[in-house]
Design a protein around this motif. Structure first.
Motif, PDB file in Angstrom:
ATOM      1  N   GLN A 149       0.834  -1.195   0.000  1.00 51.81           N
ATOM      2  CA  GLN A 149       0.000   0.000   0.000  1.00 51.81           C
ATOM      3  C   GLN A 149       0.871   1.248   0.000  1.00 51.81           C
ATOM      4  OE1 GLN A 149      -2.670   0.283   3.390  1.00 51.81           O
ATOM      5  NE2 GLN A 149      -4.151   1.462   2.194  1.00 51.81           N
ATOM      6  N   VAL A 150       0.455   2.206  -0.806  1.00 47.20           N
ATOM      7  CA  VAL A 150       1.066   3.526  -0.790  1.00 47.20           C
ATOM      8  C   VAL A 150       0.042   4.499  -0.261  1.00 47.20           C
ATOM      9  CG1 VAL A 150       2.647   3.004  -2.678  1.00 47.20           C
ATOM     10  CG2 VAL A 150       0.422   3.987  -3.192  1.00 47.20           C
ATOM     11  N   PRO A 151       0.490   5.596   0.330  1.00 44.43           N
ATOM     12  CA  PRO A 151      -0.450   6.563   0.902  1.00 44.43           C
ATOM     13  C   PRO A 151      -1.459   7.058  -0.127  1.00 44.43           C
ATOM     14  CG  PRO A 151       1.760   7.025   1.660  1.00 44.43           C
ATOM     15  CD  PRO A 151       1.895   5.960   0.614  1.00 44.43           C
ATOM     16  N   GLY A 152      -2.710   7.071   0.260  1.00 45.25           N
ATOM     17  CA  GLY A 152      -3.752   7.571  -0.620  1.00 45.25           C
ATOM     18  C   GLY A 152      -4.323   6.549  -1.575  1.00 45.25           C
ATOM     19  N   LYS A 153      -3.782   5.337  -1.553  1.00 48.02           N
ATOM     20  CA  LYS A 153      -4.279   4.284  -2.439  1.00 48.02           C
ATOM     21  C   LYS A 153      -4.711   3.070  -1.631  1.00 48.02           C
ATOM     22  CE  LYS A 153      -1.676   5.520  -6.587  1.00 48.02           C
ATOM     23  NZ  LYS A 153      -0.821   5.006  -7.686  1.00 48.02           N
ATOM     24  N   GLU A 154      -5.521   2.233  -2.271  1.00 44.17           N
ATOM     25  CA  GLU A 154      -5.981   1.020  -1.617  1.00 44.17           C
ATOM     26  C   GLU A 154      -4.851  -0.014  -1.521  1.00 44.17           C
ATOM     27  OE1 GLU A 154     -10.716   1.114  -2.912  1.00 44.17           O
ATOM     28  OE2 GLU A 154      -9.410  -0.511  -3.577  1.00 44.17           O
ATOM     29  N   ARG A 155      -4.950  -0.838  -0.507  1.00 50.87           N
ATOM     30  CA  ARG A 155      -3.993  -1.935  -0.369  1.00 50.87           C
ATOM     31  C   ARG A 155      -4.234  -2.937  -1.501  1.00 50.87           C
ATOM     32  NH1 ARG A 155      -2.977  -4.059   5.661  1.00 50.87           N
ATOM     33  NH2 ARG A 155      -2.753  -1.783   5.798  1.00 50.87           N
ATOM     34  N   GLU A 156      -3.176  -3.389  -2.141  1.00 53.04           N
ATOM     35  CA  GLU A 156      -3.322  -4.297  -3.275  1.00 53.04           C
ATOM     36  C   GLU A 156      -2.574  -5.600  -3.040  1.00 53.04           C
ATOM     37  OE1 GLU A 156      -1.603  -2.961  -6.944  1.00 53.04           O
ATOM     38  OE2 GLU A 156       0.358  -2.570  -6.073  1.00 53.04           O
ATOM     39  N   VAL A 157      -3.074  -6.643  -3.659  1.00 50.30           N
ATOM     40  CA  VAL A 157      -2.447  -7.960  -3.519  1.00 50.30           C
ATOM     41  C   VAL A 157      -1.151  -8.005  -4.312  1.00 50.30           C
ATOM     42  CG1 VAL A 157      -3.768  -8.936  -5.436  1.00 50.30           C
ATOM     43  CG2 VAL A 157      -2.825 -10.443  -3.681  1.00 50.30           C
ATOM     44  N   VAL A 158      -0.145  -8.596  -3.690  1.00 51.30           N
ATOM     45  CA  VAL A 158       1.126  -8.850  -4.364  1.00 51.30           C
ATOM     46  C   VAL A 158       1.207 -10.335  -4.727  1.00 51.30           C
ATOM     47  CG1 VAL A 158       3.634  -8.858  -4.132  1.00 51.30           C
ATOM     48  CG2 VAL A 158       2.272  -6.951  -3.181  1.00 51.30           C
ATOM     49  N   ALA A 159       0.997 -11.195  -3.725  1.00 51.30           N
ATOM     50  CA  ALA A 159       1.063 -12.635  -3.965  1.00 51.30           C
ATOM     51  C   ALA A 159       0.372 -13.374  -2.830  1.00 51.30           C
ATOM     52  CB  ALA A 159       2.518 -13.099  -4.068  1.00 51.30           C
ATOM     53  N   THR A 160      -0.182 -14.548  -3.145  1.00 45.76           N
ATOM     54  CA  THR A 160      -0.799 -15.401  -2.134  1.00 45.76           C
ATOM     55  C   THR A 160      -0.383 -16.845  -2.374  1.00 45.76           C
ATOM     56  OG1 THR A 160      -2.795 -15.780  -3.450  1.00 45.76           O
ATOM     57  CG2 THR A 160      -2.841 -13.915  -1.929  1.00 45.76           C
ATOM     58  N   MET A 161      -0.415 -17.612  -1.281  1.00 46.78           N
ATOM     59  CA  MET A 161      -0.193 -19.045  -1.410  1.00 46.78           C
ATOM     60  C   MET A 161      -0.717 -19.740  -0.169  1.00 46.78           C
ATOM     61  SD  MET A 161       3.905 -19.670  -0.728  1.00 46.78           S
ATOM     62  CE  MET A 161       3.726 -21.377  -1.278  1.00 46.78           C
ATOM     63  N   SER A 162      -1.027 -21.032  -0.320  1.00 47.39           N
ATOM     64  CA  SER A 162      -1.494 -21.832   0.797  1.00 47.39           C
ATOM     65  C   SER A 162      -0.326 -22.579   1.424  1.00 47.39           C
ATOM     66  CB  SER A 162      -2.542 -22.833   0.319  1.00 47.39           C
ATOM     67  OG  SER A 162      -2.806 -23.804   1.314  1.00 47.39           O
ATOM     68  N   THR A 163      -0.351 -22.753   2.740  1.00 49.34           N
ATOM     69  CA  THR A 163       0.688 -23.534   3.391  1.00 49.34           C
ATOM     70  C   THR A 163       0.582 -25.012   3.039  1.00 49.34           C
ATOM     71  OG1 THR A 163      -0.660 -23.829   5.374  1.00 49.34           O
ATOM     72  CG2 THR A 163       0.834 -21.931   5.338  1.00 49.34           C
ATOM     73  N   ALA A 164      -0.520 -25.399   2.408  1.00 52.13           N
ATOM     74  CA  ALA A 164      -0.661 -26.779   1.948  1.00 52.13           C
ATOM     75  C   ALA A 164       0.224 -27.077   0.757  1.00 52.13           C
ATOM     76  CB  ALA A 164      -2.121 -27.065   1.588  1.00 52.13           C
ATOM     77  N   GLY A 165       0.757 -26.039   0.153  1.00 48.96           N
ATOM     78  CA  GLY A 165       1.646 -26.243  -0.983  1.00 48.96           C
ATOM     79  C   GLY A 165       1.048 -25.714  -2.264  1.00 48.96           C
ATOM     80  N   GLY A 166       1.720 -26.028  -3.368  1.00 49.65           N
ATOM     81  CA  GLY A 166       1.285 -25.495  -4.642  1.00 49.65           C
ATOM     82  C   GLY A 166       1.987 -24.183  -4.927  1.00 49.65           C
ATOM     83  N   GLY A 167       1.818 -23.691  -6.086  1.00 49.50           N
ATOM     84  CA  GLY A 167       2.495 -22.464  -6.480  1.00 49.50           C
ATOM     85  C   GLY A 167       1.811 -21.229  -5.930  1.00 49.50           C
ATOM     86  N   GLY A 168       2.506 -20.106  -6.055  1.00 51.05           N
ATOM     87  CA  GLY A 168       1.938 -18.848  -5.632  1.00 51.05           C
ATOM     88  C   GLY A 168       1.107 -18.220  -6.735  1.00 51.05           C
ATOM     89  N   HIS A 169       0.287 -17.273  -6.363  1.00 52.96           N
ATOM     90  CA  HIS A 169      -0.510 -16.518  -7.321  1.00 52.96           C
ATOM     91  C   HIS A 169      -0.198 -15.047  -7.123  1.00 52.96           C
ATOM     92  CE1 HIS A 169      -2.945 -19.927  -8.743  1.00 52.96           C
ATOM     93  NE2 HIS A 169      -2.550 -20.426  -7.600  1.00 52.96           N
ATOM     94  N   TYR A 170      -0.036 -14.327  -8.238  1.00 48.42           N
ATOM     95  CA  TYR A 170       0.564 -13.009  -8.185  1.00 48.42           C
ATOM     96  C   TYR A 170      -0.322 -11.927  -8.796  1.00 48.42           C
ATOM     97  CZ  TYR A 170       4.653 -15.819  -7.183  1.00 48.42           C
ATOM     98  OH  TYR A 170       5.528 -16.716  -6.609  1.00 48.42           O
ATOM     99  N   GLY A 171      -0.139 -10.714  -8.278  1.00 51.78           N
ATOM    100  CA  GLY A 171      -0.760  -9.572  -8.907  1.00 51.78           C
ATOM    101  C   GLY A 171      -0.104  -9.314 -10.251  1.00 51.78           C
ATOM    102  N   ASP A 172      -0.844  -8.712 -11.160  1.00 52.79           N
ATOM    103  CA  ASP A 172      -0.352  -8.515 -12.528  1.00 52.79           C
ATOM    104  C   ASP A 172       0.939  -7.703 -12.570  1.00 52.79           C
ATOM    105  OD1 ASP A 172      -3.685  -8.166 -14.001  1.00 52.79           O
ATOM    106  OD2 ASP A 172      -2.499  -9.938 -13.489  1.00 52.79           O
ATOM    107  N   SER A 173       1.064  -6.755 -11.670  1.00 53.23           N
ATOM    108  CA  SER A 173       2.210  -5.844 -11.743  1.00 53.23           C
ATOM    109  C   SER A 173       3.520  -6.480 -11.284  1.00 53.23           C
ATOM    110  CB  SER A 173       1.926  -4.597 -10.908  1.00 53.23           C
ATOM    111  OG  SER A 173       1.722  -4.949  -9.559  1.00 53.23           O
TER     112      SER A 173
END
Length: 125
Positions: A39-63
């Motif tokens: 998050q930057v000041p004045g903007k909404e918090r945005e997703v960078v990456a997520t993953m489950s502790t169960a494994g598998g690959g990560g999923h990423y924001g477009d940027s």
């Protein structure tokens, strides 16, 4: 009581790399959905990456796709974010997040997560 503590932020030149860490404690048993947001000041918090502790690959924001990598060390209860080819527009406060619900973790948004760290600042110039 779940606690998340981020570290590894700092100042870096454009094109450089940083690795953020998120130390988790107080977890209950089972798998969790973990994520990095920014998050930057004045903007909404945005997703960078997520993953489950169960494994598998990560999923990423477009940027950040192709430049950032999310990973975990379950033995250390630590989540990582490797950031390569950093750009000035990557400058932000970076937050670690966790939630005990793993369904739809791949597409988890800010509202999905129950637990948050205090953030670590990344500045790219």
């Amino acid at each position: 009581h779940v606690q998340l503590v981020e570290s590894g932020g700092g100042s870096v030149q454009e094109g450089g790399s940083l690795t953020l860490s998120c130390q988790a404690s107080g977890y209950t048993r089972g798998d969790w959905c973990m994520g990095w947001f920014r998050q930057v000041p004045g903007k909404e918090r945005e997703v960078v990456a997520t993953m489950s502790t169960a494994g598998g690959g990560g999923h990423y924001g477009d940027s950040v796709t192709g430049r950032f990598t999310i990973s975990q060390d379950n033995a250390k209860n630590t989540l990582y974010l490797l950031m390569n080819s950093l750009k000035p527009e990557d400058t932000a406060m970076y937050y670690c997040a966790a939630d005990p619900t793993v369904y739809f973790c791949d597409y988890a948004a800010v509202s999905f997560f129950a637990y948050w760290g205090q953030g670590t600042q990344v500045t790219v110039s």
